[in-house]
Design an enzyme around this catalytic site. Structure first.
Site, PDB file in Angstrom:
ATOM      1  N   LYS A 102      34.175  48.323  24.688  1.00 22.38           N
ATOM      2  CA  LYS A 102      33.498  49.603  24.455  1.00 22.38           C
ATOM      3  C   LYS A 102      33.698  49.941  22.985  1.00 22.38           C
ATOM      4  O   LYS A 102      34.243  50.997  22.629  1.00 22.38           O
ATOM      5  CB  LYS A 102      34.085  50.667  25.408  1.00 22.38           C
ATOM      6  CG  LYS A 102      33.315  51.981  25.447  1.00 22.38           C
ATOM      7  CD  LYS A 102      31.974  51.893  26.149  1.00 22.38           C
ATOM      8  CE  LYS A 102      31.212  53.205  26.002  1.00 22.38           C
ATOM      9  NZ  LYS A 102      29.841  53.124  26.568  1.00 22.38           N
ATOM     10  N   ASP A 108      39.085  44.843  35.943  1.00 23.49           N
ATOM     11  CA  ASP A 108      39.308  45.288  37.317  1.00 23.49           C
ATOM     12  C   ASP A 108      37.980  45.716  37.945  1.00 23.49           C
ATOM     13  O   ASP A 108      37.630  45.320  39.059  1.00 23.49           O
ATOM     14  CB  ASP A 108      40.308  46.459  37.308  1.00 23.49           C
ATOM     15  CG  ASP A 108      40.601  46.971  38.701  1.00 23.49           C
ATOM     16  OD1 ASP A 108      40.818  46.140  39.602  1.00 23.49           O
ATOM     17  OD2 ASP A 108      40.594  48.207  38.906  1.00 23.49           O
ATOM     18  N   ASP A 149      29.405  49.297  29.845  1.00 24.33           N
ATOM     19  CA  ASP A 149      28.400  49.946  30.707  1.00 24.33           C
ATOM     20  C   ASP A 149      27.186  49.026  30.864  1.00 24.33           C
ATOM     21  O   ASP A 149      26.675  48.820  31.968  1.00 24.33           O
ATOM     22  CB  ASP A 149      28.003  51.338  30.169  1.00 24.33           C
ATOM     23  CG  ASP A 149      27.647  51.349  28.686  1.00 24.33           C
ATOM     24  OD1 ASP A 149      27.915  50.337  27.984  1.00 24.33           O
ATOM     25  OD2 ASP A 149      27.097  52.363  28.219  1.00 24.33           O
ATOM     26  N   ASP A 203      35.186  43.471  40.666  1.00 25.91           N
ATOM     27  CA  ASP A 203      34.739  43.942  41.986  1.00 25.91           C
ATOM     28  C   ASP A 203      33.214  43.867  42.097  1.00 25.91           C
ATOM     29  O   ASP A 203      32.674  43.511  43.146  1.00 25.91           O
ATOM     30  CB  ASP A 203      35.199  45.384  42.249  1.00 25.91           C
ATOM     31  CG  ASP A 203      36.527  45.437  43.016  1.00 25.91           C
ATOM     32  OD1 ASP A 203      37.315  44.471  42.890  1.00 25.91           O
ATOM     33  OD2 ASP A 203      36.775  46.426  43.732  1.00 25.91           O
ATOM     34  N   TYR A 238      46.711  49.879  31.811  1.00 23.32           N
ATOM     35  CA  TYR A 238      47.595  49.698  32.960  1.00 23.32           C
ATOM     36  C   TYR A 238      49.057  49.774  32.561  1.00 23.32           C
ATOM     37  O   TYR A 238      49.909  50.104  33.376  1.00 23.32           O
ATOM     38  CB  TYR A 238      47.354  48.326  33.613  1.00 23.32           C
ATOM     39  CG  TYR A 238      46.285  48.305  34.665  1.00 23.32           C
ATOM     40  CD1 TYR A 238      44.977  48.642  34.363  1.00 23.32           C
ATOM     41  CD2 TYR A 238      46.577  47.920  35.970  1.00 23.32           C
ATOM     42  CE1 TYR A 238      43.985  48.599  35.311  1.00 23.32           C
ATOM     43  CE2 TYR A 238      45.591  47.868  36.933  1.00 23.32           C
ATOM     44  CZ  TYR A 238      44.297  48.207  36.597  1.00 23.32           C
ATOM     45  OH  TYR A 238      43.320  48.156  37.551  1.00 23.32           O
TER      46      TYR A 238
HETATM   47  C1  IPM Z   1      43.309  44.081  41.565  1.00 23.36           C
HETATM   48  C2  IPM Z   1      43.756  45.339  42.244  1.00 23.36           C
HETATM   49  C3  IPM Z   1      45.003  45.855  41.528  1.00 23.36           C
HETATM   50  C4  IPM Z   1      44.617  46.167  40.103  1.00 23.36           C
HETATM   51  C5  IPM Z   1      45.664  47.072  42.210  1.00 23.36           C
HETATM   52  C6  IPM Z   1      46.033  46.783  43.647  1.00 23.36           C
HETATM   53  C7  IPM Z   1      46.862  47.558  41.450  1.00 23.36           C
HETATM   54  O1  IPM Z   1      42.733  46.267  42.257  1.00 23.36           O
HETATM   55  O2  IPM Z   1      44.091  43.110  41.528  1.00 23.36           O
HETATM   56  O3  IPM Z   1      42.186  44.058  41.074  1.00 23.36           O
HETATM   57  O4  IPM Z   1      44.085  47.254  39.834  1.00 23.36           O
HETATM   58  O5  IPM Z   1      44.832  45.324  39.252  1.00 23.36           O
HETATM   59 MG    MG Z   2      40.859  45.542  41.545  1.00 22.26          MG
END
Ligand code: IPM
Ligand code: MG
Length: 366
Positions: free
Chosen positions: A200, A256, A232, A260, A141
């Site tokens: 990884k 990230d 993975d 999710d 990032y």
């Molecule tokens: C998160 C989001 C952010 C990230 C985006 C909005 C830049 O997806 O906080 O997980 O990738 O960190």
């Molecule tokens: Mg995110």
């Protein structure tokens, strides 16, 4: 001492959900003796509209002066065509970097009242309680980015006369890895004492260093059981048998993605808060969901993740775990009473709007 907060509602549903958390804050101040003041600021698209910048200097100044930041969400389709340094995401990434919010804590908890909201079988997720510790200010990032045109670009055995090439560098220092590893081990000590480090290392040099340093740090935490998984496999294990995990520590991009997945395991991304802490104990607290432009302004968004982010703020930055628990108990009460916003309602179940949900949490505080 009076605690100072900065509230950054942001874009999309951000202002609506933050308003409900603010009601909870008012109630804690007026009825439970919380010594706190706060101000508001602009970030993301809202800041771009007002100042031409997603992270104006005045917002950053206010953040530096605050003990903690409560954040809504950023982004929206109207900003998709902006140059990338003006995009709303830059506001969030910018404040993380400028404030040194390196330690991102993302709990994924399945609320028993919502056991049927997960896309996995109830027995796989019942009682799920995972904490993902994501490194937030390093890695790909924030590594060197480049976009260039290369003459005579080689792909395998082929030479392409001219190609557009872009790259992002994944880089970590031992300092950054050790710092987040300590955060994760300490978190594990307060939970079930199991830490899984995800990398990884079979491919990436940066991951080999990651694994090496995590193993070194482990020596300080003999009571925590450390394991390692490739990313993975970790993704697969998260959907195969998620309850094997207690705390997961991982790099920025892997975190990230995995967070999710973990959120979806609980079936209710509208319920999950997060904390991003720096070395001074300042933090930024935000729901893990986004700005949901499709439902913005309709009064149907779920404010609970933001309200629970306020609980994390109280616990981690203001050291008021007692009030955090009060909020969390109020949320449980409201869920047990059957109140549901659309995102957590079962088929055919009646739903309430954003404001009614916020009011119910405030009422349940006492
Ligand atoms: C998160 C989001 C952010 C990230 C985006 C909005 C830049 O997806 O906080 O997980 O990738 O960190
Ligand atoms: Mg995110």
């Amino acid at each position: 001492m009076t605690a100072k907060l900065l509230i950054l509602p942001g874009d999309g549903i951000g202002p609506e959900i933050v308003r409900e958390a603010e009601k909870v804050l008012v109630a804690l101040r007026d009825r439970h003796g919380l010594d706190v003041v706060w101000e508001h600021g602009l970030i993301g698209g809202a800041a771009y509209d007002a100042h031409g910048e997603p992270l104006p200097a005045v917002t950053l100044e206010k953040a530096r002066a605050a003990d903690a930041v409560l954040f809504g969400a950023i982004g929206g389709p109207q900003y998709d065509t902006l140059p990338k340094d003006k995009r709303p995401e830059r506001g969030l990434l910018g404040i993380r970097a400028a404030m040194g919010f390196y330690a991102n804590l993302r709990p994924a908890i399945l609320y028993p009242q919502l056991a049927n909201a997960s896309s996995l079988k109830p027995e796989l997720v019942a009682g799920l309680d995972i904490l993902i510790v994501r490194e937030l200010t390093g890695g790909i990032y924030f590594g060197k980015r480049e976009s260039r045109v290369v003459d005579g670009h080689q792909v395998g055995h082929e030479v392409i006369p001219q190609a557009r090439v872009a790259s992002d560098v994944e880089q970590y220092s031992d300092y950054e890895i050790a710092r987040i590893a300590h955060t994760a081990f300490k978190a594990a000590q307060l939970r079930n004492k199991k830490l899984c480090s995800v990398d990884k290392a079979n491919v990436l040099e940066s991951s080999q260093l990651w694994r090496e340093v995590v193993c070194e740090v482990a020596a300080d935490y003999p009571d925590v059981e450390l394991s390692h998984l490739y990313v993975d496999n970790a993704a697969m294990q998260l959907v195969r048998a998620p309850k094997q995990f207690d705390v997961i520590v991982t790099a920025n991009l892997f975190g990230d993605i995995l967070s999710d997945i973990a959120a979806q395991l609980t079936g209710s991304i509208g319920m999950l808060p997060s904390a991003s802490m720096n070395e001074k104990g300042q933090g930024l607290f935000e729901p893990i969901h986004g700005s949901a432009p499709d439902i913005a302004g309709k009064g149907v968004a779920n404010p609970l993740a933001t309200i629970l982010s306020l609980a994390m703020l109280l616990r981690y930055s203001l050291k008021r775990g007692d009030l955090a628990e009060k909020i969390e108990a109020a949320v449980q009460t409201v869920l047990a009473g059957g109140l549901r916003t659309g995102d957590i309602a079962a088929k055919g179940e009646a739903t309430v709007g954003t404001v009614a949900m916020g009011d119910a949490v405030v009422a349940a505080l006492d």
